[in-house]
Design a protein around this motif. Structure first.
Motif, PDB file in Angstrom:
ATOM      1  N   UNK A 594       0.834  -1.207   0.000  1.00  0.00           N
ATOM      2  CA  UNK A 594       0.000   0.000   0.000  1.00  0.00           C
ATOM      3  C   UNK A 594       0.873   1.263   0.000  1.00  0.00           C
ATOM      4  N   UNK A 595       2.010   1.187   0.679  1.00  0.00           N
ATOM      5  CA  UNK A 595       2.910   2.348   0.678  1.00  0.00           C
ATOM      6  C   UNK A 595       3.410   2.640  -0.735  1.00  0.00           C
ATOM      7  N   UNK A 596       3.848   1.587  -1.418  1.00  0.00           N
ATOM      8  CA  UNK A 596       4.321   1.776  -2.797  1.00  0.00           C
ATOM      9  C   UNK A 596       3.186   2.219  -3.708  1.00  0.00           C
ATOM     10  N   UNK A 597       2.024   1.651  -3.508  1.00  0.00           N
ATOM     11  CA  UNK A 597       0.896   1.990  -4.353  1.00  0.00           C
ATOM     12  C   UNK A 597       0.522   3.462  -4.188  1.00  0.00           C
ATOM     13  N   UNK A 598       0.520   3.933  -2.950  1.00  0.00           N
ATOM     14  CA  UNK A 598       0.203   5.345  -2.715  1.00  0.00           C
ATOM     15  C   UNK A 598       1.298   6.259  -3.267  1.00  0.00           C
ATOM     16  N   UNK A 599       2.550   5.819  -3.103  1.00  0.00           N
ATOM     17  CA  UNK A 599       3.657   6.643  -3.609  1.00  0.00           C
ATOM     18  C   UNK A 599       3.614   6.738  -5.123  1.00  0.00           C
ATOM     19  N   UNK A 600       3.338   5.631  -5.769  1.00  0.00           N
ATOM     20  CA  UNK A 600       3.252   5.651  -7.228  1.00  0.00           C
ATOM     21  C   UNK A 600       2.027   6.424  -7.671  1.00  0.00           C
ATOM     22  N   UNK A 601       0.949   6.319  -6.894  1.00  0.00           N
ATOM     23  CA  UNK A 601      -0.253   7.056  -7.258  1.00  0.00           C
ATOM     24  C   UNK A 601      -0.041   8.555  -7.190  1.00  0.00           C
TER      25      UNK A 601
END
Length: 810
Positions: A594-601
């Protein structure tokens, strides 16, 4: 031979079942085998300690802090106890030549600013990129129509019309740099984020490049924890151990590990409840017995580099731990079996499957051999291991899951008999000789005497100044020192002349020129060994040096350090490849995901769905670095030439300068230059056509004006002729009238004249007749007078004036 005895130095059987490999006994045997293969790590005579000493020595020389006792022992003549006090004036601080060269190499490589460029190489991604390429090609073909639509509606379809390349050749460069699939964008952003979170470029990579220059080897360890994230940690090469290899890239390692030292409290935190209190006490007792309990050794400086960071006091006691891992091939069997109902099932049977000899139903066996990684932590000198087992979350290639890699990314410049040879290591002998020469220069300066004088005492005897008494030699010397005037006798007692009794002694520093030449010789030897010339380190730049000569010198220096540059780029690529593979196996339900997903988002909301599908792709990593200074100057020179000849625009120059790859920049410069030349030719052709059209229009206008002028002239002439005709006709009419009137007048006059003429004639005839009569009368009278005169009857006749004609006409 392999042995299952835990006290044996032989490695355990690699063909054992996976269940046996996962046992702690197997891990302990493997760890002790590694321990013994490197010659008992904690002993001074072991291979580990030998290599560590070499690395520590190289680092001291690279930092300019090497041990100076060797120089003191070599300079045996400098012994203050034997009366030689020149040693007091000598500074034994090492000359920082090697640190300078190390900084030059490290900063040169770091100035390249490498970064990963990820490209998906699987068929699915290739198909997506082919679609993007075809889309770009179609947009190039329809660029004019898209521009018209954008001008009319203000909405761009896909890309803005100004950003669409002009030609397919330019599109290839554009596609190579900018066209990425959504999966590539997701992997690129996530990789850059991971490197940034680990402070890799500014910290870890800098230390690794420094290790390559100093010890010839660099190590990075990757850890992949779904809860704590992907880490790329620096590992000291002096603490790194590995299986035998001759590959500088360490691509064929079977096992690897690193030695570290922790306190007992830290060991309890790491091991947790895997060890009992009795075992912890046993470990502490073993450490005290092995390393001692000297409480005074509380710093690394106190116990030295060879103490392995272990001789700490009992209150801060260090315990050696070997974190190891090894690769092994596990075999897993699968059985395809048909049921009584005709259905076929596929079942896993583990690694110890034996096919049944007699079976009612059809059975087919399939075997899968895949590489696995086992590892744990071994407490050196004991029989304890903890955190041992089969490693989870091991990154693998999605298209070849049978292969894997260890968590260590290792690279060296060269490797021979397990010992890397570094740039610093090859210069240590020359650095020692240079330091000795520097000390001898100091010794020569310390022993140098000031300029002196030689005084002949006999020449100073019996010297009198006329004030009484004789001056002693010391008194004369004092006068000379105070006034610079020296008194002496030029004659000796025998009466002969003698030389001045004082002469100067010029005391120069002995062998100083030879020592300086020797110093420069060893400095040149260090330059020859490292390949770093005066141009690269800018130590003695020459203003009259040609640009081509300087570029050749820089190119030669770059070639000399290419092994270090290439090794650093290989290490960077390995780390990035491991990070990408770790990203592909992050569990979707983990916090890290989720951290990576939010950062990429935050970076790009469009690739969120692609990050979920990241495991489907296979990525290739290419390390892109900044241009060399020589390449940048060469490119800038070409740009300035093209700008001066108006072959490119300022916008083209900016676009070329933004590229980091010299090949792509040159290709783009060529494309933009061709495009600009073609545009200039088209503009010139349009100008010529426009000028031709203008000239044609001008000629046509001139012709039309001429024709109009001619028509006007013709019309004017015609009108003139008509007017002239009319005038002539009118004139002729007037003339005719005039002539008619004249004729009439003439006729009238003629008639009148005739009448008058006749009247005149009549009158003239009458007059003539009258006159004739008068004349006759006069003639008769005259004749009678003449006759009378002749006869003498009368005198001369008087002259008569008058015109007979007037009389006649009168």
């Amino acid at each position: 031979m392999y042995s299952n005895d835990k006290n044996s130095s032989s490695f355990p059987d690699p063909l054992a079942l996976s269940e046996e490999k996962e046992s702690k006994d197997y891990g302990l045997k493997y760890a002790r085998s590694i321990y013994h293969q490197w010659g008992r790590i904690d002993e001074n005579g072991s291979n580990y300690t030998k290599r560590r000493k070499v690395f520590e020595r190289n680092r001291r020389y690279a930092n300019g802090t090497q041990d100076t006792s060797i120089y003191k022992s070599l300079l045996t003549s400098l012994d203050p106890s034997n009366g030689d006090g020149s040693m007091v004036n000598i500074d034994f601080t090492p000359v920082p030549i090697l640190p300078k060269f190390v900084r030059i190499v490290v900063n040169k490589i770091l100035s390249l600013s490498p970064y990963p460029n990820l490209e998906a190489i699987d068929p699915l991604s290739s198909s997506d990129k082919d679609k993007e390429k075809r889309k770009i090609e179609m947009m190039i073909e329809a660029k004019k129509e898209l521009a018209k639509i954008e001008d009319k509606t203000g909405v761009s379809i896909g890309m803005k019309s100004k950003e669409i390349p002009e030609t397919l050749e330019e599109a290839e460069i554009f596609i190579g740099n900018n066209i990425k699939s959504s999966s590539e964008i997701a992997a690129q952003i996530a990789t850059n984020l991971t490197l940034d979170w680990n402070d890799f470029n500014d910290s870890t990579f800098r230390r690794c490049v420094n290790d390559l220059a100093v010890v010839g080897m660099s190590v990075v360890q990757r850890t992949n924890d779904p809860e704590y994230g992907i880490k790329a940690d620096y590992v000291d090469p002096a603490n790194f151990i590995h299986s035998y290899t001759e590959d500088p890239s360490f691509g064929d390692l079977t096992y690897a590990g690193c030695v570290k030292y922790v306190t007992l409290q830290e060991l309890k935190r790491l091991a947790g409840d895997q060890l009992t209190e009795e075992q912890f006490k046993s470990v502490s007792a073993s450490a005290q017995k092995r390393y001692g309990s000297n409480n005074n050794l509380t710093t690394q400086t106190a116990h030295g580099a060879t103490a392995n960071h272990a001789s700490k006091g009992s209150t801060d006691q260090k315990i050696g731990i070997l974190d190891f891992e090894f690769m092994s091939v596990d075999c897993e069997y699968f059985e395809s079996k048909e049921s009584r109902y005709g259905n076929v099932g596929f079942y896993s049977k583990g690694g110890s499957y034996k096919k049944q000899s007699e079976s009612v139903f059809n059975r087919e066996v399939s075997k899968l051999e895949s590489a696995s990684v086992y590892g744990g932590s071994y407490i050196i000198g004991t029989d304890f291991v903890f955190d041992y087992g089969k490693k989870n979350n091991i990154p693998k290639n999605i298209h070849d899951i049978s292969r894997t890699n260890l968590s260590f990314s290792v690279c060296s410049t060269n490797l021979m008999e397990m010992m890397p040879k570094s740039m610093v290591d090859s210069c240590i002998g020359f650095a020692d000789q240079l330091q000795l020469t520097h000390l001898k220069i100091q010794q020569a300066v310390a022993k140098a005497k000031p300029d002196g004088i030689i005084i002949d005492i006999e020449g100073l005897e019996n010297v009198q100044l006329g004030k009484g008494g004789e001056l002693q030699p010391l008194e004369l010397h004092d006068i000379y020192e105070q006034t610079g005037v020296f008194y002496y006798r030029s004659k000796n007692p025998e009466g002969g002349f003698q030389n001045p009794p004082i002469r100067e002694i010029g005391n120069s520093i002995r062998n100083i020129n030879e020592l300086i030449g020797l110093y420069n010789h060893y400095l040149r030897m260090i330059r020859d060994a490292t390949g770093i010339n005066e141009v690269m380190d800018a130590s003695s730049p020459k203003g009259d040096a040609l640009v081509g000569v300087r570029q050749q010198a820089l190119a030669a220096a770059n070639n000399a350090i290419y092994d270090i540059t290439n090794s650093s780029m290989v290490l960077y690529k390995k780390v990035c490849s491991d990070i990408v593979k770790c990203l592909q196996i992050i569990h979707p339900d983990s916090v890290l995901y989720r951290i990576y997903e939010n950062a990429i988002g935050e970076e790009n909301m469009k690739v969120l769905s692609s990050f979920r599908n990241l495991a489907m792709y296979n990525f290739g990593v290419r390390v892109v670095k900044e241009m060399e200074e020589g390449e940048r100057q060469y490119l800038e020179q070409n740009i300035q030439i093209a700008l001066s000849q108006k072959e490119i625009d300022l916008e083209d120059a900016i676009a070329v300068r933004q590229l980091k790859d010299i090949n792509q920049a040159e290709r783009l410069l060529i494309v933009r230059r061709k495009k600009r030349i073609a545009m200039n030719q088209q503009i010139a052709m349009q100008n010529s056509q426009q000028q031709a059209q203008i000239q044609q229009a001008s000629a046509q206008a001139t012709s039309q004006a001429r024709q109009q002028e001619m028509q006007m002239e013709a019309q004017l002439k015609s009108q003139e002729m008509q007017l002239k005709g009319q005038l002539e006709a009118q004139l002729e009419s007037v003339k005719h009238e005039f002539r008619k009137e004249i004729e009439m007048i003439k006729a009238q006059a003629t008639l009148g004249f005739k009448e008058d003429d006749e009247n005149f004639k009549q009158k003239l005839e009458v007059l003539k007749e009258d006159r004739k009569d008068d004349r006759v009368k006069k003639q008769s009278a005259e004749q009678s007078k003449l006759i009378s005169q002749r006869k003498g009857e009368r005198g001369e006749l008087p002259e008569e004036s008058g015109d007979i004609t007037s009389e006649i006409l009168g």
